[in-house]
Design a protein around this motif. Structure first.
Motif, PDB file in Angstrom:
ATOM      1  N   ASN A 140       0.776  -1.248   0.000  1.00 10.74           N
ATOM      2  CA  ASN A 140       0.000   0.000   0.000  1.00 10.74           C
ATOM      3  C   ASN A 140       0.805   1.295   0.000  1.00 10.74           C
ATOM      4  OD1 ASN A 140      -2.978  -1.013   0.477  1.00 10.74           O
ATOM      5  ND2 ASN A 140      -1.707  -2.178   1.903  1.00 10.74           N
ATOM      6  N   TYR A 141       2.071   1.220   0.388  1.00 10.78           N
ATOM      7  CA  TYR A 141       2.884   2.434   0.461  1.00 10.78           C
ATOM      8  C   TYR A 141       3.291   2.897  -0.938  1.00 10.78           C
ATOM      9  CZ  TYR A 141       6.708   5.570   1.770  1.00 10.78           C
ATOM     10  OH  TYR A 141       7.538   6.654   1.907  1.00 10.78           O
ATOM     11  N   VAL A 142       3.167   4.178  -1.180  1.00 13.60           N
ATOM     12  CA  VAL A 142       3.607   4.757  -2.449  1.00 13.60           C
ATOM     13  C   VAL A 142       4.726   5.751  -2.155  1.00 13.60           C
ATOM     14  CG1 VAL A 142       2.979   6.085  -4.491  1.00 13.60           C
ATOM     15  CG2 VAL A 142       1.329   4.488  -3.484  1.00 13.60           C
ATOM     16  N   SER A 143       5.890   5.479  -2.713  1.00 14.53           N
ATOM     17  CA  SER A 143       7.067   6.300  -2.457  1.00 14.53           C
ATOM     18  C   SER A 143       7.244   7.382  -3.512  1.00 14.53           C
ATOM     19  CB  SER A 143       8.318   5.413  -2.418  1.00 14.53           C
ATOM     20  OG  SER A 143       9.494   6.181  -2.313  1.00 14.53           O
ATOM     21  N   ASN A 149       9.146   1.988  -5.602  1.00 11.63           N
ATOM     22  CA  ASN A 149       7.862   1.468  -6.083  1.00 11.63           C
ATOM     23  C   ASN A 149       8.056   0.260  -6.992  1.00 11.63           C
ATOM     24  OD1 ASN A 149       6.371   3.491  -4.722  1.00 11.63           O
ATOM     25  ND2 ASN A 149       6.682   4.923  -6.415  1.00 11.63           N
ATOM     26  N   LYS A 150       9.077   0.310  -7.831  1.00  5.59           N
ATOM     27  CA  LYS A 150       9.360  -0.815  -8.724  1.00  5.59           C
ATOM     28  C   LYS A 150       9.898  -2.011  -7.938  1.00  5.59           C
ATOM     29  CE  LYS A 150      10.258   1.924 -12.897  1.00  5.59           C
ATOM     30  NZ  LYS A 150      11.280   2.340 -13.895  1.00  5.59           N
ATOM     31  N   SER A 151      10.736  -1.735  -6.950  1.00  7.38           N
ATOM     32  CA  SER A 151      11.296  -2.815  -6.131  1.00  7.38           C
ATOM     33  C   SER A 151      10.204  -3.544  -5.349  1.00  7.38           C
ATOM     34  CB  SER A 151      12.344  -2.268  -5.155  1.00  7.38           C
ATOM     35  OG  SER A 151      13.522  -1.890  -5.826  1.00  7.38           O
ATOM     36  N   LYS A 152       9.244  -2.783  -4.823  1.00  3.02           N
ATOM     37  CA  LYS A 152       8.154  -3.387  -4.046  1.00  3.02           C
ATOM     38  C   LYS A 152       7.409  -4.443  -4.852  1.00  3.02           C
ATOM     39  CE  LYS A 152       5.722   0.233  -2.839  1.00  3.02           C
ATOM     40  NZ  LYS A 152       4.399  -0.325  -3.073  1.00  3.02           N
ATOM     41  N   GLU A 153       7.268  -4.183  -6.150  1.00  2.00           N
ATOM     42  CA  GLU A 153       6.525  -5.093  -7.017  1.00  2.00           C
ATOM     43  C   GLU A 153       7.269  -6.406  -7.248  1.00  2.00           C
ATOM     44  OE1 GLU A 153       3.424  -4.501  -8.056  1.00  2.00           O
ATOM     45  OE2 GLU A 153       3.552  -2.665  -6.844  1.00  2.00           O
ATOM     46  N   LYS A 154       8.570  -6.399  -6.956  1.00  2.00           N
ATOM     47  CA  LYS A 154       9.384  -7.594  -7.197  1.00  2.00           C
ATOM     48  C   LYS A 154       9.644  -8.405  -5.931  1.00  2.00           C
ATOM     49  CE  LYS A 154      12.773  -5.400  -9.455  1.00  2.00           C
ATOM     50  NZ  LYS A 154      14.043  -5.287 -10.216  1.00  2.00           N
ATOM     51  N   ILE A 155       8.980  -8.031  -4.822  1.00  2.00           N
ATOM     52  CA  ILE A 155       9.166  -8.731  -3.552  1.00  2.00           C
ATOM     53  C   ILE A 155       7.922  -9.549  -3.221  1.00  2.00           C
ATOM     54  CG2 ILE A 155       9.547  -8.493  -1.072  1.00  2.00           C
ATOM     55  CD1 ILE A 155      10.958  -5.826  -1.683  1.00  2.00           C
ATOM     56  N   GLU A 156       8.136 -10.826  -2.945  1.00  2.00           N
ATOM     57  CA  GLU A 156       7.063 -11.700  -2.470  1.00  2.00           C
ATOM     58  C   GLU A 156       7.371 -12.054  -1.021  1.00  2.00           C
ATOM     59  OE1 GLU A 156       5.079 -16.117  -3.273  1.00  2.00           O
ATOM     60  OE2 GLU A 156       6.449 -15.236  -4.754  1.00  2.00           O
ATOM     61  N   LEU A 157       6.553 -11.576  -0.104  1.00  2.59           N
ATOM     62  CA  LEU A 157       6.793 -11.781   1.326  1.00  2.59           C
ATOM     63  C   LEU A 157       5.877 -12.861   1.876  1.00  2.59           C
ATOM     64  CD1 LEU A 157       8.169 -11.005   3.977  1.00  2.59           C
ATOM     65  CD2 LEU A 157       6.500  -9.141   4.222  1.00  2.59           C
ATOM     66  N   LEU A 158       6.476 -13.828   2.586  1.00  5.97           N
ATOM     67  CA  LEU A 158       5.739 -14.949   3.167  1.00  5.97           C
ATOM     68  C   LEU A 158       5.900 -14.952   4.686  1.00  5.97           C
ATOM     69  CD1 LEU A 158       7.063 -17.691   0.710  1.00  5.97           C
ATOM     70  CD2 LEU A 158       4.948 -16.370   0.479  1.00  5.97           C
ATOM     71  N   ASN A 159       4.841 -15.289   5.396  1.00  6.71           N
ATOM     72  CA  ASN A 159       4.903 -15.388   6.857  1.00  6.71           C
ATOM     73  C   ASN A 159       5.307 -16.818   7.229  1.00  6.71           C
ATOM     74  OD1 ASN A 159       2.537 -15.329   9.616  1.00  6.71           O
ATOM     75  ND2 ASN A 159       4.716 -14.890   9.603  1.00  6.71           N
ATOM     76  N   GLU A 160       6.609 -17.055   7.156  1.00  4.75           N
ATOM     77  CA  GLU A 160       7.127 -18.378   7.479  1.00  4.75           C
ATOM     78  C   GLU A 160       8.458 -18.257   8.206  1.00  4.75           C
ATOM     79  OE1 GLU A 160       6.909 -21.755   5.028  1.00  4.75           O
ATOM     80  OE2 GLU A 160       5.699 -20.761   3.480  1.00  4.75           O
ATOM     81  N   ASN A 161       8.709 -19.204   9.081  1.00  2.74           N
ATOM     82  CA  ASN A 161      10.006 -19.297   9.743  1.00  2.74           C
ATOM     83  C   ASN A 161      11.021 -19.840   8.734  1.00  2.74           C
ATOM     84  OD1 ASN A 161      12.244 -20.603  11.240  1.00  2.74           O
ATOM     85  ND2 ASN A 161      11.070 -20.024  13.041  1.00  2.74           N
ATOM     86  N   TYR A 162      12.122 -19.131   8.575  1.00  4.12           N
ATOM     87  CA  TYR A 162      13.081 -19.532   7.545  1.00  4.12           C
ATOM     88  C   TYR A 162      13.616 -20.935   7.776  1.00  4.12           C
ATOM     89  CZ  TYR A 162      17.301 -18.814  10.446  1.00  4.12           C
ATOM     90  OH  TYR A 162      18.275 -18.913  11.406  1.00  4.12           O
ATOM     91  N   LYS A 163      13.725 -21.360   9.032  1.00  9.25           N
ATOM     92  CA  LYS A 163      14.238 -22.698   9.329  1.00  9.25           C
ATOM     93  C   LYS A 163      13.334 -23.782   8.747  1.00  9.25           C
ATOM     94  CE  LYS A 163      16.835 -21.558  13.529  1.00  9.25           C
ATOM     95  NZ  LYS A 163      18.098 -22.287  13.278  1.00  9.25           N
ATOM     96  N   ASP A 164      12.039 -23.531   8.768  1.00 11.11           N
ATOM     97  CA  ASP A 164      11.094 -24.481   8.169  1.00 11.11           C
ATOM     98  C   ASP A 164      11.097 -24.352   6.646  1.00 11.11           C
ATOM     99  OD1 ASP A 164      10.309 -25.319  10.725  1.00 11.11           O
ATOM    100  OD2 ASP A 164       8.804 -23.728  10.864  1.00 11.11           O
ATOM    101  N   PHE A 165      11.123 -23.108   6.177  1.00 12.96           N
ATOM    102  CA  PHE A 165      11.020 -22.846   4.737  1.00 12.96           C
ATOM    103  C   PHE A 165      12.169 -23.466   3.954  1.00 12.96           C
ATOM    104  CE2 PHE A 165      11.700 -20.115   0.988  1.00 12.96           C
ATOM    105  CZ  PHE A 165      10.439 -20.176   0.405  1.00 12.96           C
ATOM    106  N   ILE A 166      13.403 -23.306   4.439  1.00 15.86           N
ATOM    107  CA  ILE A 166      14.560 -23.785   3.685  1.00 15.86           C
ATOM    108  C   ILE A 166      14.613 -25.315   3.616  1.00 15.86           C
ATOM    109  CG2 ILE A 166      15.949 -21.733   4.157  1.00 15.86           C
ATOM    110  CD1 ILE A 166      17.408 -23.277   6.336  1.00 15.86           C
ATOM    111  N   ARG A 167      13.900 -25.974   4.505  1.00 13.52           N
ATOM    112  CA  ARG A 167      13.910 -27.439   4.520  1.00 13.52           C
ATOM    113  C   ARG A 167      12.843 -28.056   3.628  1.00 13.52           C
ATOM    114  NH1 ARG A 167      16.457 -25.665   8.846  1.00 13.52           N
ATOM    115  NH2 ARG A 167      18.132 -26.937   9.734  1.00 13.52           N
ATOM    116  N   LYS A 168      11.957 -27.236   3.096  1.00 14.46           N
ATOM    117  CA  LYS A 168      10.924 -27.783   2.217  1.00 14.46           C
ATOM    118  C   LYS A 168      11.042 -27.259   0.781  1.00 14.46           C
ATOM    119  CE  LYS A 168       7.357 -24.395   3.548  1.00 14.46           C
ATOM    120  NZ  LYS A 168       6.075 -24.230   4.214  1.00 14.46           N
ATOM    121  N   VAL A 169      11.993 -26.342   0.563  1.00  6.78           N
ATOM    122  CA  VAL A 169      12.203 -25.796  -0.778  1.00  6.78           C
ATOM    123  C   VAL A 169      13.077 -26.756  -1.583  1.00  6.78           C
ATOM    124  CG1 VAL A 169      13.220 -23.890  -2.081  1.00  6.78           C
ATOM    125  CG2 VAL A 169      11.956 -23.424   0.005  1.00  6.78           C
TER     126      VAL A 169
END
Length: 260
Positions: A140-143, A149-169
Motif C-alpha cells: 500500500n505504500y507509495v514512495s 515502487n518498482k522494487s516493491k513489485e518484485k518482492i514476495e513476502l511470506l509469513n514463514e520461519n526460515y528454518k522451516d522454509f529452507i527445509r521444504k524448498v
C-alpha cells in the motif's frame, strides 16, 4: 500478548471498515479509538494495530511504534549513487536475472535494495506482527522514489520461519540465499530496528541451516553478522569472502556454491 485493532482519531467510515476487516482477519477485537485509553490504563492490552488516515498500518504501544518505512533503503541508495560502497549489494552482487531469497525480511530494507538489482526477491518473516505491517506497507505504500515502487513489485513476502522454509524448498531454488539473523549484541544506535525488537524472533543460525541454504542456492549464501557475535566466530571458517564495515563491525560473509 493481548492486542486489538483500531483507527486514528476521527476516522472515516472507510477506515473503520478496513480496521474491522483486519480485526476479523487477525481474530481479535476492533476497538473504537476513543475507548482505547481506558483499556491501556487497566493493562488489558499490550499493543494495538492502527489504520491511519493515509490507510497505512502500524503497531503502537505505550512508549513505542512500529511502522513500515523506506528510510534506510532510500539513504543507502543515495549513498550508492554518490559512489559509496554498500557491502550488502557487493556481497550478493545480484544480476537482473537473479531470484534472491531473503530469509529474515524484518523491515524489508534489504529486500527493497536487493530487488532494485535482481529479477525477484522471495522473503520470509517468522514474526506474524512484523510480517503484517511490512506486507501491508509493501502493498500500500507509495514512495516518491520510483525505484522503491518498482522494487516493491518484485518482492514476495511470506509469513514463514526460515528454518522451516529452507527445509521444504527444492534444491537450487534460488540464485542467492541471504540471511540476516538478529544480532546477539544489538546495535541500539540503529533507531529503525529498535521498535521491532519486541516482536522479532531470536533463533540461532546452525551449521545444518547453512547446509540447507547451500542446498537451495545456485551461486552463493550470504550471512550478515557482527564480528563480536558468537555466530561470526562459529561460522567464519566457512566464508570464502568477507565484506566488513570497520565502523560498525558488521560482516557480510559469502559462502560460494561449489559443485561436486
Amino acid at each position: 500478548m493481548n492486542f486489538v485493532v483500531t483507527t486514528s482519531y476521527n476516522p472515516s467510515k472507510e477506515l473503520i471498515e478496513i480496521a474491522k476487516k483486519l480485526a476479523i482477519e487477525y481474530d481479535v477485537r476492533y476497538l473504537n479509538r476513543n475507548h482505547l485509553p481506558k483499556y491501556l490504563k487497566k493493562g488489558l492490552i499490550d499493543f494495538y494495530y492502527v489504520i491511519d488516515k493515509k490507510k497505512m498500518l502500524s503497531i503502537k504501544w505505550r512508549d513505542g511504534e512500529f511502522f513500515f518505512h523506506q528510510g534506510i533503503a532510500k539513504i543507502r541508495m543515495e549513498n550508492i549513487r554518490h559512489g559509496e560502497r554498500d557491502y550488502l549489494i557487493e556481497s550478493i552482487n545480484p544480476s537482473e536475472n537473479d531470484v534472491v531469497y531473503d530469509a529474515t525480511c524484518g523491515l524489508g530494507s534489504d529486500a527493497l535494495l536487493i530487488a532494485n538489482y535482481a529479477k525477484k526477491v522471495i522473503a520470509t518473516e517468522g514474526s506474524v506482527h512484523i510480517y503484517r505491517v511490512v506486507k501491508w506497507g509493501l502493498s500500500n505504500y507509495v514512495s516518491e522514489e520510483e525505484w522503491i515502487n518498482k522494487s516493491k513489485e518484485k518482492i514476495e513476502l511470506l509469513n514463514e520461519n526460515y528454518k522451516d522454509f529452507i527445509r521444504k524448498v527444492e534444491e537450487r531454488a534460488f540464485d542467492v540465499v541471504y540471511c540476516d539473523p538478529m544480532f546477539e549484541n544489538p546495535i541500539y544506535e540503529s533507531n529503525s530496528l529498535n521498535p521491532l525488537r519486541s516482536f522479532a524472533l531470536y533463533e540461532p543460525l546452525t551449521k545444518d541451516d547453512l547446509e540447507e541454504m547451500l542446498r537451495i542456492s545456485k551461486k552463493k549464501v550470504v550471512i550478515k553478522t557482527l564480528k563480536k557475535d558468537n555466530l561470526y566466530k562459529e561460522i567464519r571458517k566457512y566464508f570464502d569472502e568477507e565484506y566488513v564495515s570497520r565502523k560498525s563491525g558488521v560482516v557480510y560473509g559469502v559462502i560460494n556454491k561449489t559443485e561436486v
